[in-house]
Design a protein around this motif. Structure first.
Motif, short mmCIF file in Angstrom:
data_model
loop_
_atom_site.label_atom_id
_atom_site.label_comp_id
_atom_site.label_asym_id
_atom_site.label_seq_id
_atom_site.Cartn_x
_atom_site.Cartn_y
_atom_site.Cartn_z
N ILE A 72 0.91 -1.10 -0.13
CA ILE A 72 0.06 -0.01 -0.13
C ILE A 72 0.84 1.30 -0.07
O ILE A 72 1.73 1.52 0.84
CB ILE A 72 -0.85 0.37 1.25
CG1 ILE A 72 -1.77 -1.36 1.29
CG2 ILE A 72 -2.02 1.47 1.24
CD1 ILE A 72 -2.29 -1.42 2.77
N HIS A 80 -5.68 4.14 4.99
CA HIS A 80 -6.65 3.62 6.07
C HIS A 80 -7.02 2.16 5.43
O HIS A 80 -7.65 2.11 4.62
CB HIS A 80 -7.78 4.56 6.04
CG HIS A 80 -8.43 4.50 7.24
ND1 HIS A 80 -8.20 5.51 8.38
CD2 HIS A 80 -9.39 3.85 7.78
CE1 HIS A 80 -9.08 5.33 9.27
NE2 HIS A 80 -9.61 4.19 8.97
N ARG A 81 -6.86 1.23 6.25
CA ARG A 81 -7.49 0.04 6.26
C ARG A 81 -8.39 -0.17 7.41
O ARG A 81 -7.82 -0.38 8.48
CB ARG A 81 -6.70 -1.26 5.91
CG ARG A 81 -5.83 -0.82 4.76
CD ARG A 81 -6.84 -1.58 3.61
NE ARG A 81 -6.16 -1.58 2.26
CZ ARG A 81 -5.80 -0.39 1.64
NH1 ARG A 81 -6.45 0.94 1.80
NH2 ARG A 81 -5.28 -0.34 0.20
N ARG A 82 -9.53 -0.58 7.44
CA ARG A 82 -10.46 -1.02 8.54
C ARG A 82 -11.66 -1.94 8.24
O ARG A 82 -11.80 -2.22 6.92
CB ARG A 82 -10.91 0.01 9.31
CG ARG A 82 -11.95 0.93 8.47
CD ARG A 82 -12.49 2.01 9.45
NE ARG A 82 -13.55 2.81 8.54
CZ ARG A 82 -13.92 3.93 8.69
NH1 ARG A 82 -13.59 4.52 9.78
NH2 ARG A 82 -14.87 4.44 7.99
N TRP A 85 -11.08 -7.11 6.02
CA TRP A 85 -10.28 -7.19 5.03
C TRP A 85 -9.17 -8.30 5.19
O TRP A 85 -8.94 -8.47 6.51
CB TRP A 85 -9.66 -5.93 4.62
CG TRP A 85 -8.63 -5.19 5.91
CD1 TRP A 85 -9.28 -4.99 7.04
CD2 TRP A 85 -7.18 -5.26 5.92
NE1 TRP A 85 -8.05 -4.53 7.74
CE2 TRP A 85 -7.06 -4.84 7.00
CE3 TRP A 85 -6.25 -5.47 4.86
CZ2 TRP A 85 -5.54 -4.44 7.55
CZ3 TRP A 85 -4.94 -5.32 5.21
CH2 TRP A 85 -4.58 -4.74 6.63
N VAL A 87 -5.90 -9.88 5.57
CA VAL A 87 -4.20 -9.40 5.66
C VAL A 87 -3.36 -10.28 5.11
O VAL A 87 -3.42 -11.50 5.13
CB VAL A 87 -4.10 -9.42 7.30
CG1 VAL A 87 -2.77 -8.85 7.45
CG2 VAL A 87 -4.95 -8.58 7.99
N LEU A 102 -4.01 1.22 10.27
CA LEU A 102 -4.32 -0.16 9.93
C LEU A 102 -5.01 -0.81 11.13
O LEU A 102 -4.56 -0.75 12.30
CB LEU A 102 -2.86 -0.84 9.70
CG LEU A 102 -2.18 -0.36 8.62
CD1 LEU A 102 -0.45 -1.08 8.58
CD2 LEU A 102 -2.70 -0.51 7.28
N ALA A 107 -10.15 -7.73 10.91
CA ALA A 107 -9.56 -8.40 9.45
C ALA A 107 -9.48 -9.80 9.71
O ALA A 107 -9.41 -10.69 10.62
CB ALA A 107 -8.31 -7.73 9.22
#
Length: 180
Positions: A72, A80-82, A85, A87, A102, A107
């Motif tokens: 990324i 922003h990852r929330r 998702w 990993v 993160l 996740a």
């Protein structure tokens, strides 16, 4: 230089053993090995004392999936990852300036060991890990030595190991465990 005698090989690390077991379980799930063969190979992997003893257990298995590494990157702005998702085994995060957040609390973490490599210039980074995760920041180099690690508490057995490495310029890194 004189080669080391075979009986003086360094002992196998738990991370290497966990990776071998994960590869065997993946191979079984993909139908590459039978149930009986899985049992035999797991026995070899779990009783191995040296790295060379893992070779027969992993023989003929494909290498780890190339899709287990993701990057990324952003020159500026937010990363922003929330939420939910997947990993990857290795996650590389690159940002010259800006904020990084993160959130791994919801996740899907499929690997026993997850490597997060940060290459950050300035700005803040916050990483929220699952409640049962173990966090290792030994491989991270920070310019200001401003690390707020709220994740240093006992975790329950069975959680993923999150290794955070890389380099941060003048930003701040905050690590915390999820509340639920």
């Amino acid at each position: 230089m004189t080669p080391l005698p075979e009986d003086s090989q360094p002992p196998i690390g738990e991370d290497d053993r966990d990776t071998a077991v994960q590869r065997l379980q993946d191979a079984y799930a993909e139908g590459l090995v039978s149930h009986e063969e899985l049992d035999e190979r797991l026995h070899h992997a779990l009783t191995a004392k040296a790295q060379s003893e893992l070779v027969p257990a992993l023989a003929s298995l494909p290498e780890e999936h190339p899709g287990t590494t993701s990057t990324i990157a952003a020159a500026g702005g937010r990363i922003h990852r929330r939420g939910v998702w997947r990993v990857p085994r290795i996650l590389k995060v690159e940002s010259a300036f800006g904020r990084v957040h993160l959130d791994l609390s919801r996740a899907v973490v499929e690997h026993p060991i997850v490597e997060i490599e940060l290459q950050l210039g300035t700005g803040r980074a916050e990483i929220t890990v699952p409640r049962d995760a173990v966090v290792d920041v030994e491989g991270l180099h920070t310019g200001r030595k401003d690390l707020r690690d709220k994740a240093r508490r006992r975790s329950r057995p069975g959680g993923a190991k999150i290794r955070i490495s890389g380099a941060m310029g003048f930003g701040r890194l905050k690590i915390r465990h999820a509340r639920r």
